[in-house]
Design a protein around this motif. Structure first.
Motif, PDB file in Angstrom:
ATOM      1  N   ASP A  53      -2.353  -0.527  -5.379  1.00  0.00           N
ATOM      2  CA  ASP A  53      -2.177  -2.228  -5.521  1.00  0.00           C
ATOM      3  C   ASP A  53      -3.278  -2.985  -5.546  1.00  0.00           C
ATOM      4  O   ASP A  53      -4.287  -2.730  -4.766  1.00  0.00           O
ATOM      5  N   SER A  60      -5.364  -5.444  -4.010  1.00  0.00           N
ATOM      6  CA  SER A  60      -5.956  -6.455  -3.181  1.00  0.00           C
ATOM      7  C   SER A  60      -6.765  -7.135  -3.211  1.00  0.00           C
ATOM      8  O   SER A  60      -7.894  -7.763  -2.875  1.00  0.00           O
ATOM      9  N   ASP A  80       0.468  -1.212   0.551  1.00  0.00           N
ATOM     10  CA  ASP A  80       0.160   0.318   0.038  1.00  0.00           C
ATOM     11  C   ASP A  80       0.553   0.781  -0.095  1.00  0.00           C
ATOM     12  O   ASP A  80       0.226   1.775  -0.738  1.00  0.00           O
ATOM     13  N   ARG A  82      -5.778   7.852  -6.981  1.00  0.00           N
ATOM     14  CA  ARG A  82      -6.121   7.028  -7.267  1.00  0.00           C
ATOM     15  C   ARG A  82      -6.916   7.677  -7.984  1.00  0.00           C
ATOM     16  O   ARG A  82      -7.933   7.511  -9.073  1.00  0.00           O
TER      17      ARG A  82
HETATM   18 MG    MG Z   1      -4.025  -1.264  -1.465  1.00  0.00          MG
END
Ligand code: MG
Length: 328
Positions: A228, A230, A83, A156
Motif C-alpha cells: 500500500d 503510505s 497493510d 514485495r
Molecule cells: Mg504498508
C-alpha cells in the motif's frame, strides 16, 4: 473546562474507560472471544495469521486541531487494515493501545472508538481489545490481524521483468489536503468561498479511503508483488524494485490528475504530479501482475517491470524515491 461539567477519562478511571469503550464496539463474525478477558480470541481459518502494527503520536502523525477524534480513529485503523489488505489478506481484528492525557473528554474517546469501529466495519473486522494509560500526548498504537483465506501472501519481492505495474485507489489527495492545511487554505480562497474540490482533499488527508476489496482481488488475479502506498508511490515502488531485484519504469501520461488536484496546485503554486508521485497516506494499492493479465477497471496500469534497478520516470531514475531527480 470553562466551568462546564465535562467528564474526562481521568474521572472515569481505567475500568470505567474500558467498560465505556467496549460497549461501543460490536464484535463481528471473526471474533471467537471479544474484549473483557485476559486476551481476546480471533478465528484464523487459514491457519496462517497476517499481523502488522503502527504507532501514531500527536503532533507527529496527527494534529488535534486539524482532525476530529472520529477521523483520527478512522485513519489509525485504515492504515493498519490497509497493510493487512496489501498482503492479499482479509482483516479480522485489531487491538488498540492508547496513551491519553487525563483531561481528555470522555466524549472525545467515544468518538475515537466510533472511528475505529466504523473503519473496521468496512472490512468485516472488529476491535477485539486494547490497553489505555495516562500520557502527556495522545499516543495510539494499533495492531491488526488478518487471514489469507487460502491465498498466497503477496510480498514485495515477487515482481519479475515483463510484469505490468498497476494502482488502485487515490494518489496525491491526502498530500494535497495536508498542503492546504499547512498553508491555511483548507477552505479555498477564504471562509466566504469554500471550494468543495479543496475540502474533499482535506477530507482525504483526515480520512483515507483505501481500496480494501482490491487486495484479495489482486492476489486472486495472480499479483506478483503488492504494497500500500503510505510514503509516496516512487518511494514505495522503490521498495518493490529493491526487494524483487528489478527496475520499474512508470509512464507519467498514465496518471490522470483529477481537477481538484489541479485547482489546489494552482492555489498553492505546487506541481500536482509531485503530489501524485510522492504523496503518501492515501493508502492506494500498488501491485505488479504478469504481462497480459486483464485487470478490472479499478486498476490503472501505470508502468512495467524491467531488468535493472530503481524507479524510472521519463528517462530519469531515482533509487531513493526523491522527486528532485525528476524535476531537475
Ligand atoms: Mg504498508
Amino acid at each position: 473546562m470553562n466551568g462546564r461539567c465535562v467528564i474526562t477519562v481521568g474521572d472515569l478511571g481505567e475500568f470505567g474507560i474500558v467498560a465505556r469503550i467496549a460497549g461501543r464496539l460490536p464484535q463481528g463474525r471473526t471474533v471467537l472471544l471479544g474484549p473483557g478477558d485476559d486476551a481476546a480470541m480471533v478465528g484464523a481459518p487459514d491457519g496462517r495469521v497476517v499481523v502488522t502494527t503502527d504507532l501514531l503520536i500527536e503532533n507527529r502523525h496527527f494534529r488535534l486541531d486539524w482532525s476530529s477524534a472520529y477521523d483520527i480513529g478512522r485513519k489509525a485503523a485504515a492504515q493498519n487494515l490497509s497493510d493487512v489488505v496489501a498482503m492479499g489478506a482479509d482483516p479480522t481484528g485489531i487491538v488498540v493501545g492508547l496513551g491519553l492525557p487525563a483531561a481528555t473528554a470522555a466524549g472525545w474517546l467515544d468518538d475515537l472508538a466510533d472511528g475505529f469501529r466504523d473503519e473496521c466495519d468496512l472490512v468485516g473486522a472488529s476491535v477485539v481489545g486494547g490497553d489505555i494509560t495516562r500520557c502527556d500526548l495522545v499516543v495510539i498504537g494499533v495492531t491488526a490481524l488478518g487471514d489469507l483465506g487460502g491465498r498466497p501472501p503477496v510480498t514485495r519481492a515477487g515482481a519479475r521483468p515483463g510484469d505490468v505495474v498497476a494502482v488502485a485507489g487515490r494518489l496525491g489527495h491526502a498530500a494535497a489536503g495536508l498542503a492546504l492545511l499547512q498553508a491555511d487554505r483548507a477552505g479555498g480562497a477564504g471562509p466566504d468561498d469554500p471550494n468543495p474540490e479543496l475540502t474533499a482533499l482535506v477530507d482525504a488527508h483526515r480520512r483515507p479511503r483505501p481500496p480494501y476489496p482490491c487486495g484479495a482481488q489482486a492476489a486472486e488475479l495472480g499479483a506478483t508483488a503488492m504494497l500500500d502506498v503510505s510514503d509516496g508511490l516512487l518511494q514505495d515502488l522503490g521498495h518493490v524494485a529493491d526487494a524483487s531485484g528489478v527496475g520499474i519504469v512508470l509512464d507519467p501520461a498514465a496518471f490522470a490528475v483529477p481537477a481538484g488536484l489541479e485547482t489546489a496546485a494552482r492555489l498553492l503554486g505546487a506541481d500536482p504530479l509531485e503530489w501524485v508521485l510522492t504523496g503518501g497516506e492515501d493508502h492506494a494499492l500498488a501491485a505488479t501482475f504478469p504481462g497480459g493479465v486483464r485487470l478490472p477497471p479499478v486498476w490503472t496500469e501505470i508502468g512495467r517491470v524491467t531488468e535493472g534497478k530503481g524507479v524510472e520516470v521519463e528517462g530519469r531514475t531515482s533509487e531513493h524515491g526523491g522527486w528532485d531527480h525528476f524535476r531537475a
